[in-house]
Design an enzyme around this catalytic site. Structure first.
Site, PDB file in Angstrom:
ATOM      1  N   GLU A 146       0.811  -1.227   0.000  1.00  0.00           N
ATOM      2  CA  GLU A 146       0.000   0.000   0.000  1.00  0.00           C
ATOM      3  C   GLU A 146       0.846   1.279   0.000  1.00  0.00           C
ATOM      4  OE1 GLU A 146      -2.874  -0.461   3.158  1.00  0.00           O
ATOM      5  OE2 GLU A 146      -3.851  -2.134   2.133  1.00  0.00           O
ATOM      6  N   ASN A 174       2.379  -4.891  -3.278  1.00  0.00           N
ATOM      7  CA  ASN A 174       0.966  -5.262  -3.118  1.00  0.00           C
ATOM      8  C   ASN A 174       0.163  -3.989  -2.851  1.00  0.00           C
ATOM      9  OD1 ASN A 174      -0.965  -7.492  -2.678  1.00  0.00           O
ATOM     10  ND2 ASN A 174      -0.983  -6.870  -0.514  1.00  0.00           N
ATOM     11  N   HIS A 231      -9.962  -6.210  -3.039  1.00  0.00           N
ATOM     12  CA  HIS A 231     -11.091  -5.994  -2.127  1.00  0.00           C
ATOM     13  C   HIS A 231     -12.158  -5.260  -2.940  1.00  0.00           C
ATOM     14  CE1 HIS A 231      -8.894  -7.413   1.317  1.00  0.00           C
ATOM     15  NE2 HIS A 231      -7.889  -6.605   1.031  1.00  0.00           N
ATOM     16  N   GLU A 250      -5.819 -10.772  -2.091  1.00  0.00           N
ATOM     17  CA  GLU A 250      -6.697 -10.595  -0.913  1.00  0.00           C
ATOM     18  C   GLU A 250      -8.162 -10.482  -1.337  1.00  0.00           C
ATOM     19  OE1 GLU A 250      -5.375  -7.339   1.603  1.00  0.00           O
ATOM     20  OE2 GLU A 250      -3.267  -7.853   1.340  1.00  0.00           O
ATOM     21  N   ASP A 302     -11.905 -10.288  -1.689  1.00  0.00           N
ATOM     22  CA  ASP A 302     -13.242 -10.434  -1.110  1.00  0.00           C
ATOM     23  C   ASP A 302     -14.153  -9.504  -1.885  1.00  0.00           C
ATOM     24  OD1 ASP A 302     -12.541  -7.967   0.171  1.00  0.00           O
ATOM     25  OD2 ASP A 302     -12.170  -8.980   2.078  1.00  0.00           O
TER      26      ASP A 302
HETATM   27  C1  XIL Z   1      -6.679  -6.648   7.748  1.00  0.00           C
HETATM   28  C2  XIL Z   1      -7.033  -7.854   8.604  1.00  0.00           C
HETATM   29  O1  XIL Z   1      -7.916  -8.677   7.869  1.00  0.00           O
HETATM   30  C3  XIL Z   1      -7.678  -7.412   9.906  1.00  0.00           C
HETATM   31  O2  XIL Z   1      -7.847  -8.537  10.766  1.00  0.00           O
HETATM   32  C4  XIL Z   1      -6.810  -6.376  10.583  1.00  0.00           C
HETATM   33  O3  XIL Z   1      -7.486  -5.887  11.731  1.00  0.00           O
HETATM   34  C5  XIL Z   1      -6.505  -5.225   9.655  1.00  0.00           C
HETATM   35  O4  XIL Z   1      -5.896  -5.733   8.481  1.00  0.00           O
HETATM   36  N1  XIL Z   1      -5.071  -4.860   3.226  1.00  0.00           N
HETATM   37  C6  XIL Z   1      -4.082  -5.656   3.754  1.00  0.00           C
HETATM   38  C7  XIL Z   1      -4.399  -6.570   4.886  1.00  0.00           C
HETATM   39  O5  XIL Z   1      -2.968  -5.696   3.202  1.00  0.00           O
HETATM   40  O6  XIL Z   1      -3.307  -6.760   5.738  1.00  0.00           O
HETATM   41  C8  XIL Z   1      -5.594  -6.089   5.674  1.00  0.00           C
HETATM   42  O7  XIL Z   1      -5.917  -7.087   6.646  1.00  0.00           O
HETATM   43  C9  XIL Z   1      -6.754  -5.799   4.760  1.00  0.00           C
HETATM   44  C10 XIL Z   1      -6.390  -4.717   3.779  1.00  0.00           C
END
Ligand code: XIL
Length: 358
Positions: free
Chosen positions: A172, A213, A249, A277, A279
């Site tokens: 990020e 990432n 996401h 990641e 979802d």
């Molecule tokens: C999130 C986790 O799922 C949570 O449990 C935590 O509280 C915060 O982080 N991008 C990322 C992940 O790279 O590490 C994040 O994970 C979600 C967004």
């Protein structure tokens, strides 16, 4: 042969070994030899089998606190070929105070993965979030912070060397407009911190594939253009970067139409892309129409990866809607995962299988 070609060969060989173990290593094969008149063994299909049939891995983020739950761990071990630490490899978890390292959670994940012939995805070395106050507000000068960052990478990537297949080295680092996020690393060390982090990770674990990432880079847009320019320039400078993670996401009904085209342009640079990641959330409550749209969206996203040879795999961010981070962070939204609150497969599950071409 470049070091990056060598890494690819090592991972391919490891994949062959894992496949061999899966065929010959089952307890059932040893204890109950199949009799000539036995019917053929029919195995329930899994995401893992679907992904392997397309030459890819399928992963999930593992919540360390849930590994002792038998329902959770049985799905985690049987359905996935890759596991990412949801939290336990982050800076605040592994180096909560300067010089004091805690690898217990990460080691548990590695043990779990090895017991189940799974790949470990390391997440993450350098990130502005879940970064302890001693780093983010430590008031370090450039030389000190450079030392802090390089020590962290050396200790963490060094500890897990040989056990982690990929690292999210930098997470990020970009703003939505394609400029650099003003993290403590950026403001103190300047643009060069990303190249430096990758070099430090390569020194600590020469065999891991090293990724950048980010989120909202799934489509072609200002942010993904910024990442694209960075990756091009790192490759031109000979910086050891192997892959780009599209976090993915996403929101139901809003999969970027140019996802596959965007995956292609990155792979044409010579790096792998991974959907790291996934979802796909919806406004709650869920209903049949939203769940059907979500099935289609999961299929579209995974199929975009399957269509591009350089897209190595896809990881979902959690197993069940019960455990997802989404409702905590996006109020009023949820139901983003492939399993529901009761660990029942949702239509999204079938979407993933279809996306891998099975
Ligand atoms: C999130 C986790 O799922 C949570 O449990 C935590 O509280 C915060 O982080 N991008 C990322 C992940 O790279 O590490 C994040 O994970 C979600 C967004």
């Amino acid at each position: 042969m470049s070091p990056h070609v060598r890494k690819a060969a090592v991972v391919a060989a490891a994949g062959t070994l894992v496949a061999g173990l899966a065929i010959y290593g089952s307890a059932q094969a040893q204890e109950e030899p199949v009799q000539p008149h036995d019917p053929p063994v029919t195995q329930q299909s899994t995401l893992r089998a679907a992904a392997e049939a397309s030459g890819r891995f399928v992963g999930t983020a593992i919540n360390d606190g849930l590994l002792s739950d038998p329902t959770y761990s049985s799905i985690a071990s049987s359905e996935f070929s890759s596991v990412t630490a949801e939290n336990v490899m982050k800076w605040e978890a592994v180096q909560p105070s300067q010089g004091s390292f805690d690898f217990s959670g990460g080691d548990r994940l590695v043990d779990f993965a090895q017991a189940n012939d799974q790949q470990v995805w390391g997440h993450t070395l350098v990130w502005h979030s879940q970064l302890p106050g001693w780093v983010s507000g430590g008031g370090f000068g450039a030389d000190e912070l450079r030392g802090v960052m390089n020590d962290h990478i050396a200790e963490v990537a060094g500890h897990f060397a040989g056990e982690v297949a990929y690292w999210d080295v930098v997470n990020e680092a970009f703003n939505e407009d394609g400029t650099r996020r003003q993290s403590v690393f950026q403001t103190t060390l300047g643009d060069g911190y990303i190249a430096e982090a990758f070099r430090a990770a390569d020194a600590a674990d020469p065999n891991a594939k090293l990724c950048i990432n980010d989120y909202n880079i799934e489509g072609v847009n200002a942010k993904s253009d910024g990442v694209y320019e960075l990756v091009s320039s790192l490759l031109d400078q000979g910086v050891p970067i192997d892959c780009v993670g599209f976090q993915s996401h996403l929101i139901v009904g809003q999969v970027p139409g140019d996802l596959q085209q965007n995956i292609e342009r990155f792979t044409e640079l010579g790096v792998e892309v991974v959907l790291t990641e996934i979802d796909i959330r919806m406004t709650m409550p869920s209903d049949a129409a939203k769940l059907e749209q979500q099935r289609q969206d999961y299929e579209t996203v995974v199929a975009a990866c399957t269509a591009v040879p350089g897209c190595a795999g896809a990881t979902v961010w959690g197993i069940s809607d019960r455990d997802s981070w989404v409702p905590d962070v996006f109020p009023g939204e949820g139901a983003a995962c492939p399993w529901d609150e009761n660990y029942q497969r949702k239509p999204a599950y079938d979407g993933i299988v279809a996306g891998f071409g099975s």
